[in-house]
Every structure is written in structure tokens, then in C-alpha cells.
Design a protein around this motif. Structure first.
Motif, mmCIF file in Angstrom:
data_model
loop_
_atom_site.group_PDB
_atom_site.id
_atom_site.type_symbol
_atom_site.label_atom_id
_atom_site.label_comp_id
_atom_site.label_asym_id
_atom_site.label_seq_id
_atom_site.Cartn_x
_atom_site.Cartn_y
_atom_site.Cartn_z
ATOM 1 N N LEU A 14 47.145 -43.885 33.813
ATOM 2 C CA LEU A 14 46.075 -44.861 33.621
ATOM 3 C C LEU A 14 44.794 -44.185 33.151
ATOM 4 O O LEU A 14 44.082 -44.694 32.277
ATOM 5 N N ARG A 15 44.504 -43.030 33.749
ATOM 6 C CA ARG A 15 43.280 -42.323 33.380
ATOM 7 C C ARG A 15 43.326 -41.876 31.916
ATOM 8 O O ARG A 15 42.350 -41.991 31.179
ATOM 9 N N LYS A 16 44.467 -41.378 31.476
ATOM 10 C CA LYS A 16 44.594 -40.951 30.084
ATOM 11 C C LYS A 16 44.581 -42.137 29.130
ATOM 12 O O LYS A 16 44.062 -42.045 28.022
ATOM 13 N N PHE A 17 45.165 -43.235 29.565
ATOM 14 C CA PHE A 17 45.275 -44.397 28.687
ATOM 15 C C PHE A 17 43.915 -45.055 28.457
ATOM 16 O O PHE A 17 43.610 -45.502 27.346
ATOM 17 N N TYR A 18 43.087 -45.112 29.503
ATOM 18 C CA TYR A 18 41.828 -45.839 29.397
ATOM 19 C C TYR A 18 40.592 -44.960 29.286
ATOM 20 O O TYR A 18 39.530 -45.437 28.944
ATOM 21 N N PHE A 19 40.739 -43.654 29.602
ATOM 22 C CA PHE A 19 39.577 -42.785 29.579
ATOM 23 C C PHE A 19 39.895 -41.507 28.829
ATOM 24 O O PHE A 19 41.014 -40.995 28.874
ATOM 25 N N ALA A 20 38.890 -40.964 28.162
ATOM 26 C CA ALA A 20 39.053 -39.699 27.459
ATOM 27 C C ALA A 20 39.019 -38.556 28.461
ATOM 28 O O ALA A 20 38.643 -38.706 29.607
ATOM 29 N N ASP A 21 39.405 -37.352 28.011
ATOM 30 C CA ASP A 21 39.437 -36.197 28.897
ATOM 31 C C ASP A 21 38.062 -35.857 29.454
ATOM 32 O O ASP A 21 37.929 -35.266 30.524
ATOM 33 N N SER A 22 37.018 -36.226 28.724
ATOM 34 C CA SER A 22 35.669 -35.918 29.187
ATOM 35 C C SER A 22 35.195 -36.833 30.290
ATOM 36 O O SER A 22 34.133 -36.620 30.856
ATOM 37 N N GLY A 23 36.011 -37.850 30.612
ATOM 38 C CA GLY A 23 35.628 -38.787 31.656
ATOM 39 C C GLY A 23 34.923 -40.014 31.115
ATOM 40 O O GLY A 23 34.667 -40.961 31.840
ATOM 41 N N GLU A 24 34.601 -40.011 29.814
ATOM 42 C CA GLU A 24 33.975 -41.171 29.212
ATOM 43 C C GLU A 24 35.042 -42.188 28.838
ATOM 44 O O GLU A 24 36.211 -41.860 28.693
ATOM 45 N N GLN A 25 34.624 -43.404 28.646
ATOM 46 C CA GLN A 25 35.579 -44.455 28.333
ATOM 47 C C GLN A 25 36.214 -44.212 26.976
ATOM 48 O O GLN A 25 35.531 -43.944 25.995
ATOM 49 N N GLN A 26 37.533 -44.291 26.948
ATOM 50 C CA GLN A 26 38.228 -44.171 25.668
ATOM 51 C C GLN A 26 38.034 -45.435 24.848
ATOM 52 O O GLN A 26 38.003 -45.399 23.626
ATOM 53 N N HIS A 27 37.960 -46.570 25.545
ATOM 54 C CA HIS A 27 37.700 -47.840 24.873
ATOM 55 C C HIS A 27 36.316 -48.291 25.304
ATOM 56 O O HIS A 27 36.170 -49.072 26.238
ATOM 57 N N PRO A 28 35.244 -47.793 24.666
ATOM 58 C CA PRO A 28 33.896 -48.060 25.141
ATOM 59 C C PRO A 28 33.516 -49.525 24.995
ATOM 60 O O PRO A 28 34.123 -50.274 24.243
ATOM 61 N N MET A 29 32.465 -49.875 25.722
ATOM 62 C CA MET A 29 31.951 -51.233 25.635
ATOM 63 C C MET A 29 31.496 -51.520 24.213
ATOM 64 O O MET A 29 30.825 -50.706 23.599
ATOM 65 N N PRO A 30 31.897 -52.645 23.644
ATOM 66 C CA PRO A 30 31.578 -52.920 22.245
ATOM 67 C C PRO A 30 30.086 -52.983 22.004
ATOM 68 O O PRO A 30 29.327 -53.469 22.835
ATOM 69 N N ASP A 31 29.692 -52.455 20.858
ATOM 70 C CA ASP A 31 28.284 -52.479 20.471
ATOM 71 C C ASP A 31 27.973 -53.845 19.891
ATOM 72 O O ASP A 31 27.945 -54.049 18.674
ATOM 73 N N THR A 32 27.775 -54.804 20.783
ATOM 74 C CA THR A 32 27.556 -56.180 20.366
ATOM 75 C C THR A 32 26.541 -56.825 21.280
ATOM 76 O O THR A 32 26.494 -56.525 22.467
#
Length: 317
Positions: free
Chosen positions: A247-265
Motif C-alpha cells: 500500500l505504501r509503495k502504491f500510494y506513496f513515493a519512496d520519499s514519503g510524499e504522495q505519489q498521487h498528489p492532491m490535484p492543483d485545482t
């Protein structure tokens, strides 16, 4: 009156259920799902049940002894322009429109766009990482297919021919144990899809399309379903940490930041939904990394909560 009372009854039921889950510290997702199911089913049947028990329940005499009489509020007018009853009706229409736009239209659009389309897929080769991961799972296996995509994708299709689909990008990113845990989670979804509970809940959600409380409880039940399948995967593989890592790899990058970040909207709704989804994933990871909670039957608590809901809602007319 059915629309009004079903909304009030679901609101009271949700408050009582949430209070009970906190007070009794009920952590089992299976039990929590059963409790939340009361919020959906009880308001659906309460009005005809109460009317059958007390035919004159809607009379003025009964309303004098009621805990809450909605008719008195509906007759009030705001600034002498519009009644509370009219505002409430607009509120239900607004909720029904949200249900149609957010839930029904996407399903119909997806069904129409995917009709006749075929995924480019292939079964795992013998000795491949996917084949070895499947050997780790001591359960009947559905068909498994690999799709040619560099993104991390995994999902299951239920029905007459259930199958699990995962991408080459996912296979390359997960270890053998993590891959087995991810596959076991999807196998859990397929196994539970054979039970009529979630189908029943979805049909009831459609019937109560005007009720925002039911919308929230339905989403909570779906969230509990994810946790139940997490437990199924942990039981099949015996490795809770592997699923947490997947789950951590799927949703978050190795740096701990979100892999799928909040949309810039600027759309607040999109940002809230993304934040809520991230919080759910983080809670699932934390839960898997902690020792499993002790099993709890909670039959007595379930009966107490159900009787409390039915007793209080009887006097809400």
C-alpha cells in the motif's frame, strides 16, 4: 412523511451507532460494517413498521407526546417568504442530484465506454514473479492477467468469470511478498463478492437516493470492506507488513510524499475527496502495522443499539 421520517431516523441511527462504536471501542471492520448497516436498513423499514404497530401514529394526539414533531417545523416560514418544509424538499432534491451526478452517471458512462472493449492482457508465465506470488496464497485462485502498463495498477473483476488484473509496472515495483499480499487482497474482494451483502447495500443506497446520511454511511461501509479484505490478505499470507508495504509503495513515493498528489485545482470538492482518500490509505497502513485487534462478537451490543434506535425513532414523527 416517509421521506422526512426516514431522513430523521437515519440521522439518529448514525449518531447512536457512531457513539456505540466509540464507547465500546469496536475496531473489527466486520462488526463495524454490521453496525453501520443498521443506519441504512432501519430507516428504510421503520416508517411502515411503526405505522403497522400504531396506525394513528400520525395523529395530533400522538404528536403531542412525541419527542420531535417535524410538522410544527415545516409550517414555519423564514422571513414570511419560504417555509421550512419547502427548504427541506429542496435539500432532498439537491441530494438526489448529487447522487445522480457522482454515483449513477459515472457507472453508466463507464459501462457504455467499456462495452465491447478488450484489455490487452496476458496470463503470467510459469516461474514469473506473479506465478511465484500466487503459489504463496493458500486459497483457490481466480484467473490472473497482466496488462501492459508502466503505471502501478491492480483491480479485480467479479461476476461469472472473476479475475485479477495487474500491470507490469506494479509487478516491477513490488517484492514477492508484497505482490502476494496485493493479489490476496483482490482475491478477498472476489470471495466476498459472492456474498449478497454489498449488492444489497448498494441496492438500498439506490432506494434511499435522496438521503445524504445514507450516502455517508454507504461510503463508510465500503471503507470497512477494504479493511476486511486487508484482513483476508493478512490471513492468507500471514504477513500484514507485506500488505502495508505494498500500500505504501502504491500510494506513496519512496520519499514519503504522495505519489498521487492532491490535484492543483481550485475546486474544493476535489481537494477534500483526495485528502479523505489519503487519510483512508494511511489508516489502513497504520492498522496493518499494528498488532491485530482481538476478535469481538458484540452480539449484545448490536441488540442494544438496534433496540435503542427503534425505540427513539418511534417518537420522531
Amino acid at each position: 412523511m416517509y421521506l422526512v421520517q426516514s431522513f430523521l431516523h437515519s440521522l439518529i441511527a448514525a449518531f447512536i451507532v457512531d457513539t456505540a462504536l466509540i464507547a465500546w471501542k469496536i475496531e473489527s471492520p466486520v462488526m463495524r460494517q454490521r453496525f453501520r448497516l443498521m443506519v441504512i436498513i432501519a430507516p428504510l423499514v421503520s416508517f411502515p413498521l411503526y405505522q403497522a404497530i400504531t396506525p394513528d401514529r400520525g395523529s395530533a394526539l400522538f404528536r403531542l407526546d412525541a419527542l420531535f414533531d417535524i410538522v410544527r417545523w415545516f409550517n414555519l416560514e423564514i422571513w414570511g417568504v419560504i417555509s421550512v418544509g419547502a427548504l427541506f424538499l429542496l435539500f432532498l432534491v439537491f441530494t438526489a442530484a448529487i447522487f445522480a451526478l457522482q454515483e449513477m452517471f459515472p457507472i453508466v458512462r463507464h459501462s457504455m465506454s467499456s462495452a465491447g472493449s478488450e484489455l490487452a492482457k496476458s496470463p503470467p508465465e510459469p516461474g514469473s514473479p506473479v506465478a511465484r506470488a500466487l503459489e504463496r496464497i493458500p486459497a483457490p485462485k481466480p484467473a490472473v492477467f497482466i496488462i501492459d502498463d508502466d503505471e502501478m495498477v491492480i483491480f479485480s473483476a467479479t461476476g461469472r468469470e472473476p479475475a485479477v488484473f495487474l500491470s507490469r509496472g506494479l509487478v516491477a515495483s513490488l517484492s514477492g511478498e508484497e505482490l502476494a499480499a496485493a493479489l490476496a487482497h483482490e482475491i478477498g474482494h472476489i470471495g466476498r463478492s459472492r456474498r449478497p451483502l454489498m449488492v444489497l447495500v448498494f441496492l438500498l443506497r439506490i432506494v434511499m437516493f435522496y438521503n445524504p446520511i445514507i450516502l455517508m454511511e454507504f461510503r463508510r461501509i465500503v471503507q470497512e470492506e477494504e479493511k476486511i479484505c486487508d484482513d483476508v490478505a493478512a490471513e492468507l499470507t500471514g504477513n500484514r507488513a507485506a500488505l502495508a508495504g505494498a500500500l505504501r509503495k502504491f500510494y506513496f513515493a519512496d520519499s514519503g510524499e504522495q505519489q498521487h498528489p492532491m490535484p492543483d485545482t481550485p475546486r474544493l470538492r476535489d481537494r477534500i475527496e483526495e485528502y479523505s482518500h489519503t487519510m483512508l490509505i494511511e489508516s489502513r497502513i497504520t492498522r496493518l502495522e499494528e498488532p491485530p485487534a482481538p476478535a469481538m462478537k458484540g452480539v449484545a451490543a448490536f441488540i442494544i443499539v438496534l433496540v435503542t434506535i427503534l425505540s427513539i425513532n418511534y417518537y420522531l414523527v
